[in-house]
Structure formats: C-alpha cells, structure tokens
Design a protein around this motif. Structure first.
Motif, short mmCIF file in Angstrom:
data_model
loop_
_atom_site.label_atom_id
_atom_site.label_comp_id
_atom_site.label_asym_id
_atom_site.label_seq_id
_atom_site.Cartn_x
_atom_site.Cartn_y
_atom_site.Cartn_z
N UNK A 1 0.78 -1.35 0.03
CA UNK A 1 -0.09 0.01 -0.01
C UNK A 1 0.99 1.11 -0.11
N UNK A 2 2.00 1.22 0.80
CA UNK A 2 2.90 2.50 0.89
C UNK A 2 3.41 2.68 -0.66
N UNK A 3 3.90 1.54 -1.33
CA UNK A 3 4.48 1.64 -2.72
C UNK A 3 3.41 2.21 -3.47
N UNK A 4 2.27 1.74 -3.55
CA UNK A 4 1.44 2.28 -4.31
C UNK A 4 1.09 3.62 -4.29
N UNK A 5 1.14 4.10 -2.74
CA UNK A 5 0.79 5.36 -2.65
C UNK A 5 2.00 6.59 -3.07
N UNK A 6 3.23 5.90 -3.03
CA UNK A 6 4.38 6.63 -3.46
C UNK A 6 4.49 6.95 -4.75
N UNK A 7 4.14 5.71 -5.78
CA UNK A 7 4.47 5.88 -7.13
C UNK A 7 3.07 6.03 -7.83
N UNK A 8 1.95 6.03 -6.87
CA UNK A 8 0.64 6.38 -7.76
C UNK A 8 0.44 5.30 -8.96
N UNK A 9 0.94 3.95 -8.69
CA UNK A 9 0.74 2.94 -9.59
C UNK A 9 0.46 1.71 -9.06
N UNK A 10 -0.27 0.69 -9.39
CA UNK A 10 -0.30 -0.64 -8.39
C UNK A 10 0.94 -1.47 -8.46
N UNK A 11 1.15 -2.18 -7.76
CA UNK A 11 2.11 -3.10 -7.54
C UNK A 11 1.53 -4.61 -7.33
N UNK A 12 2.37 -5.42 -7.91
CA UNK A 12 1.89 -6.85 -8.17
C UNK A 12 1.91 -7.64 -6.77
N UNK A 13 2.71 -7.18 -6.03
CA UNK A 13 2.91 -7.79 -4.48
C UNK A 13 1.75 -7.57 -3.96
N UNK A 14 1.24 -8.62 -3.26
CA UNK A 14 -0.07 -8.60 -2.44
C UNK A 14 -0.10 -9.61 -1.14
N UNK A 15 -0.74 -9.25 -0.24
CA UNK A 15 -1.10 -10.42 0.83
C UNK A 15 -1.51 -11.56 0.55
N UNK A 16 -2.85 -11.60 -0.15
CA UNK A 16 -3.18 -13.07 -0.79
C UNK A 16 -2.29 -13.75 -1.39
N UNK A 17 -1.64 -13.10 -2.57
CA UNK A 17 -0.72 -13.81 -3.33
C UNK A 17 0.54 -14.21 -2.68
N UNK A 18 1.06 -13.57 -1.59
CA UNK A 18 2.08 -13.80 -0.83
C UNK A 18 1.69 -15.30 0.13
N UNK A 19 0.57 -14.98 0.75
CA UNK A 19 0.09 -16.22 1.44
C UNK A 19 -0.08 -17.52 0.46
N UNK A 20 -0.67 -17.45 -0.51
CA UNK A 20 -0.64 -18.43 -1.50
C UNK A 20 0.64 -18.81 -1.95
N UNK A 21 1.65 -18.30 -2.24
CA UNK A 21 2.77 -18.73 -2.66
C UNK A 21 3.79 -19.27 -1.61
N UNK A 22 3.52 -18.93 -0.07
CA UNK A 22 4.07 -19.41 0.63
C UNK A 22 3.22 -20.82 1.37
N UNK A 23 2.51 -21.28 0.77
CA UNK A 23 1.46 -22.53 1.26
C UNK A 23 2.43 -23.61 1.07
N UNK A 24 3.24 -23.85 -0.15
CA UNK A 24 3.79 -24.99 -0.37
C UNK A 24 5.01 -24.75 -1.31
#
Length: 278
Positions: A65-88
């Motif tokens: 959220x901080x990154x998106x606020x600073x650059x005014x553009x969306x980033x691909x990194x997000x919590x649901x994707x991180x939790x999915x990627x760390x599942x196995x």
C-alpha cells in the motif's frame, strides 16, 4: 586476440586517410546517443527475525500500500498472493520433497522489490536466502543428539519466541535439549501462543494452559509439530550449538527481557514465588 588486432589495423588505416584528406574539408560532427534511463528505484520490505508467515503476509500488505501511494501506480505484490505462494514449495537445500508448511523456511531479512515483482519471486528470494544461511551451519552436534534438521529449525523458531537478549539464545537452546533428553515436557509459552493465536501482549489464561492443541508443550512431550516462526541465522546457530550447561528451567525476570536459569526445581519454584508468579 586476432580480431582485436584486425580492428586496430583498420582503425589506423582510417586515421591515415583522414589525415591525408585534411584541409578545407569539414569533419562530420560525432554522433551521440542519449544515456539509458536510470533503473527504477526499488521498494524495500523488512521481515524481522521471528516473524510468522501470517505476520509476513500482513507486512506485505502494508508495504504494498505504501509503494502504491508513493508511485501512484499498482504493484503486483499483495498479501493473498504472498500467502498462496508460501503455502508449499520444495526447499532444495533441505530435502527434495514438497513441503506443505513453509513456516520456518521464509528467511527474515530485508528484500528489495519492484512494481512488477510477484509474490512468487519474493518467496523464491526468501528460500534462497534461507539455503545460503542454513548451509553455513554445522549440524554435527545436533545429529549426535538424535535431532533432525527439522527439529533444529523448530528449536530455532522457539528460541526466537523466547529470547529477547542475544546472549540467552544458547542457554534457552540448552534447556530445550536437556528437557528433551530427560523426557520432561518443554512448557514453552511461545508454542501455545502460536497454536492458539494469542498475541504477545495478551496474557495466557488458565483455561488455555489445558487446551489440547498439539502446540501445547505443557501437555505434549517433545517438540511442536512445526516451527512456530521464521528464525534468523543467530537462532539457528544457537539451536544447532546450545550452551553446555545443565539448566532445566528458566523464567523471565522483572525487566521482561532477561531470564533466570537453573538446574534445580527448588530454586526455580523459589524464584517464581519471590517474583510474583502463580
């Protein structure tokens, strides 16, 4: 080498022709190319030692959220994707089997990421950092005590949950080793907090001490079924190389940082009584 000489010879010939043709002829201006644009400035995410997978996911959400606020553009990194990627994942420096619980393997450190960095790329960097650090630790002593690498990783995660002072890490490790050897329940609060999702700022209630969760190391002998956090290198080293002391007990002192250590149950109970425990 031959090509380098050929280029030099051709260059000399061109220079000679240029010199012979000097006079009133005007030299062509040198051509210039614009320098390439600077690479994008990366964002930075810090995972402290002892963070759980869920805490890392929450940190990803905040930093994205901080990154998106600073650059005014969306980033691909997000919590649901991180939790999915760390599942196995397969942790190649550990074994070749696909692990369905990555708690303990997500190495805590500072990582840079760009707007297009994916959660899988971040997790891949964490697992690579884990392997670099894990491979630097000698497991010979732990193996001599019939502990597996996964046991050591679990002990390291418990040390992160219990030790606030770096010098106490090997002492807490020693208590865990000694109690495992003596077949005494570990009784470590950090494992119960993990199993029941009790925040460090909350008190553990009497009823929770009797909860049958497999992470209740008061009720169940041995180690909890998985690591309870993601330990750093210092905790891993302490778990592999505990202090050579006979301590079986420890309790937090009034400064809430240091611990009282002893091999005597009587001395331990006296300390508890004198310091308002129970």
């Amino acid at each position: 080498m031959a090509r380098h000489s050929l280029v030099a010879a051709v260059s000399g010939a061109v220079l000679a022709l240029g010199a012979a043709g000097c006079g009133s002829a005007t030299s062509a201006p040198p051509t210039t190319t614009a320098p390439p644009p600077p690479p994008p400035k990366p964002f930075r995410i810090v995972f402290p030692e002892g963070f759980t997978r869920q805490q890392m996911g929450a940190r990803v959400k905040v930093v994205a959220k901080i990154a998106e606020r600073e650059r005014h553009r969306p980033v691909r990194l997000n919590k649901p994707a991180y939790l999915a990627a760390t599942r196995s994942a397969v942790v190649r420096c550990f074994d070749r089997t696909r692990r369905t619980n990555l708690e303990g393997f997500l190495f805590p450190a500072t990582y840079d990421f760009l707007r297009k960095t994916t959660a899988r790329q971040l997790v891949k960097a964490q697992l690579a950092a884990f392997c670099r650090n894990w491979d630097s630790v000698n497991m010979r002593y732990a193996r001599s005590k019939n502990l597996t690498p996964y046991d050591v990783l679990t002990i390291a995660s418990m040390i992160e949950g219990e030790a606030a002072v770096p010098s106490e890490r090997p002492l807490i490790a020693a208590v865990i080793y000694n109690r495992l050897h003596a077949r005494i329940s570990l009784g470590i609060d950090a494992t119960l907090r993990y199993g029941l999702h009790i925040a460090p700022t909350e008190s553990i209630h009497q009823s929770q001490l009797h909860d049958p969760t497999p992470y209740n190391t008061r009720l169940h002998l041995g180690l909890p079924p998985t690591p309870i956090s993601n330990p750093g290198l210092a905790a891993i080293r302490a778990a592999a190389h505990p202090a050579h002391v006979d301590y079986l007990y420890y309790a937090r002192k009034k400064d809430h940082r240091h611990h009282f250590f002893t091999a005597s149950g009587t001395a331990y109970n006296q300390f508890l009584a004198q310091n308002g425990y129970g």
